[in-house]
Write an enzyme that holds these catalytic residues in place. Structure first.
Site, short mmCIF file in Angstrom:
data_model
loop_
_atom_site.label_atom_id
_atom_site.label_comp_id
_atom_site.label_asym_id
_atom_site.label_seq_id
_atom_site.Cartn_x
_atom_site.Cartn_y
_atom_site.Cartn_z
N ILE A 1 -49.04 68.39 -11.29
CA ILE A 1 -49.11 67.82 -12.41
C ILE A 1 -50.29 68.60 -13.10
CG2 ILE A 1 -49.56 65.69 -13.54
CD1 ILE A 1 -48.90 64.07 -11.10
N HIS A 2 -50.10 69.16 -14.37
CA HIS A 2 -51.31 69.60 -14.86
C HIS A 2 -51.25 69.91 -16.49
CE1 HIS A 2 -48.34 73.21 -15.55
NE2 HIS A 2 -48.88 73.52 -16.48
N ARG A 3 -49.81 69.51 -17.04
CA ARG A 3 -49.85 69.67 -18.52
C ARG A 3 -50.69 68.65 -19.26
NH1 ARG A 3 -46.31 72.92 -20.87
NH2 ARG A 3 -44.67 74.08 -19.84
#
Length: 353
Positions: A201-203
């Site tokens: 998860i990074h956006r």
């Protein structure tokens, strides 16, 4: 023929590694690699390039950590200087980063032909900086190398057949690269169960929206009651988790970001992928793993259409329900070419009149 390749983000180096190996075997082509510095860390060292079989950049511009506008503007200025010095026949750009856009704009102003690898991708979400980069880069490019039939159709729908450019369905260099690097995959130093779930998860659409992120992690906590979740934690995500004091299940194994060879091992050995990454959706498919995408849309629409990927957004109930009921039965055997994208790309560059 001289090609100047513009890179800035780590995934682009992996893509370029595949194509650069093919270029190196061609006696009439010289490649000059420019690293803008958009994403730079200590892993971009000599040993990284050696392990990944990637040529070292000829130029490092050191531009990163700034706003989109400042970074793109400075990149255009520095890339222009390189192009005036090198006088290439082609500028080669990959994907949809600010480095991609800067390279394309600098080349177009100097009337240097542009080849865009991963052309034609669309999420149809104009709030994404990447979508703007894709559209503008495609519009000024001479050769548009599309990884899928969907990407080709997107360009046709936008009228590209009437422009002074050539559309080529080349297949996906990421597919070629994943198969090549699989032989060098390295197990990270951690204990994993046989049926673990790999999650990233990074956006910004998730990490900068506390409601979405909280819902995602509540779902992960429920899933972790059944399966170990291995989550290489992005610094932005870690900072939000710490600031919001989220409580995570002990069966969610947070690890530091891993290198590409370790990530390939994790993809190859996991039972399922959950991600908001673009590239990881494809890599899951390459290794025949089901993928749940924690976004509301994807540029890889063919993965959803064929049943390999499910868009679950950030809704807790949807994520949990999909996890419990996901049947992985892709309707298409191979969406991304025949493991020869780099050869087709070089052939098109050499034969272009």
């Amino acid at each position: 023929m001289k090609i100047v390749t513009i890179l800035g983000a780590r995934p682009q180096f992996i893509k370029a590694g595949t194509l650069s190996r093919t270029i190196a075997s061609h006696p009439t082509i010289q490649e000059v690699i420019v690293h803008t510095g958009q994403h730079y860390d200590a892993t971009m060292s000599d040993i990284f390039f050696e392990q990944m079989h990637i040529p070292k950049p000829n130029y490092f511009l050191g531009i990163g950590g700034k706003s989109h506008g400042a970074m793109t503007g400075q990149m255009i200025e520095k890339i222009e200087e390189v192009l005036l010095r090198e006088e290439p026949d082609w500028v080669l750009v990959y994907g949809d980063t600010d480095s991609t856009l800067a390279g394309a704009l600098a080349a177009s102003k100097l009337h240097v032909k542009i080849a865009h690898v991963e052309a034609g991708l669309r999420s149809f979400n104009m709030k994404m900086p990447e979508e703007i980069n894709r559209i503008v880069t495609d519009r000024v490019s001479t050769l548009l190398f599309c990884p899928t039939d969907t990407a080709v159709q997107n360009l046709k729908n936008e009228g590209f057949e009437t422009f002074t450019c050539k559309i080529v369905q080349s297949g996906d260099v990421m597919y070629e690269g994943a198969l090549f690097y699989r032989q060098y995959a390295q197990k990270p130093i951690l204990h994993v169960k046989n049926d673990f779930v790999l999650c990233t998860i990074h956006r910004a659409e998730n990490t900068e929206d506390n409601t979405r992120l909280k819902s995602i992690f509540e779902a992960l906590n429920e899933i972790a009651k059944q399966r170990q979740i291995v989550l290489p934690i992005h610094p932005r995500t870690r900072n939000v988790l710490k600031a919001q004091k989220y409580q995570l299940s002990p069966n969610i194994t947070l690890i530091e970001p891993v290198g590409y060879l370790e990530m390939i091992w994790l993809i190859d050995h996991c039972s399922l992928v959950m991600t908001d990454s673009g590239g990881l959706q494809k890599e899951a498919y390459f290794f025949h793993k089901p993928c749940m995408t924690l976004r509301d849309e994807t540029e890889w629409v063919e993965l959803v259409a064929c049943g390999a990927n499910v868009l679950v957004g950030a809704n807790k109930e949807t994520i949990i329900s999909t996890f419990s009921n996901f049947t992985f039965k892709p309707k298409v055997a191979n969406l991304y070419g025949e493991n020869n994208a780099s050869t087709l790309i070089i052939q098109a560059l050499v034969s272009y009149a």
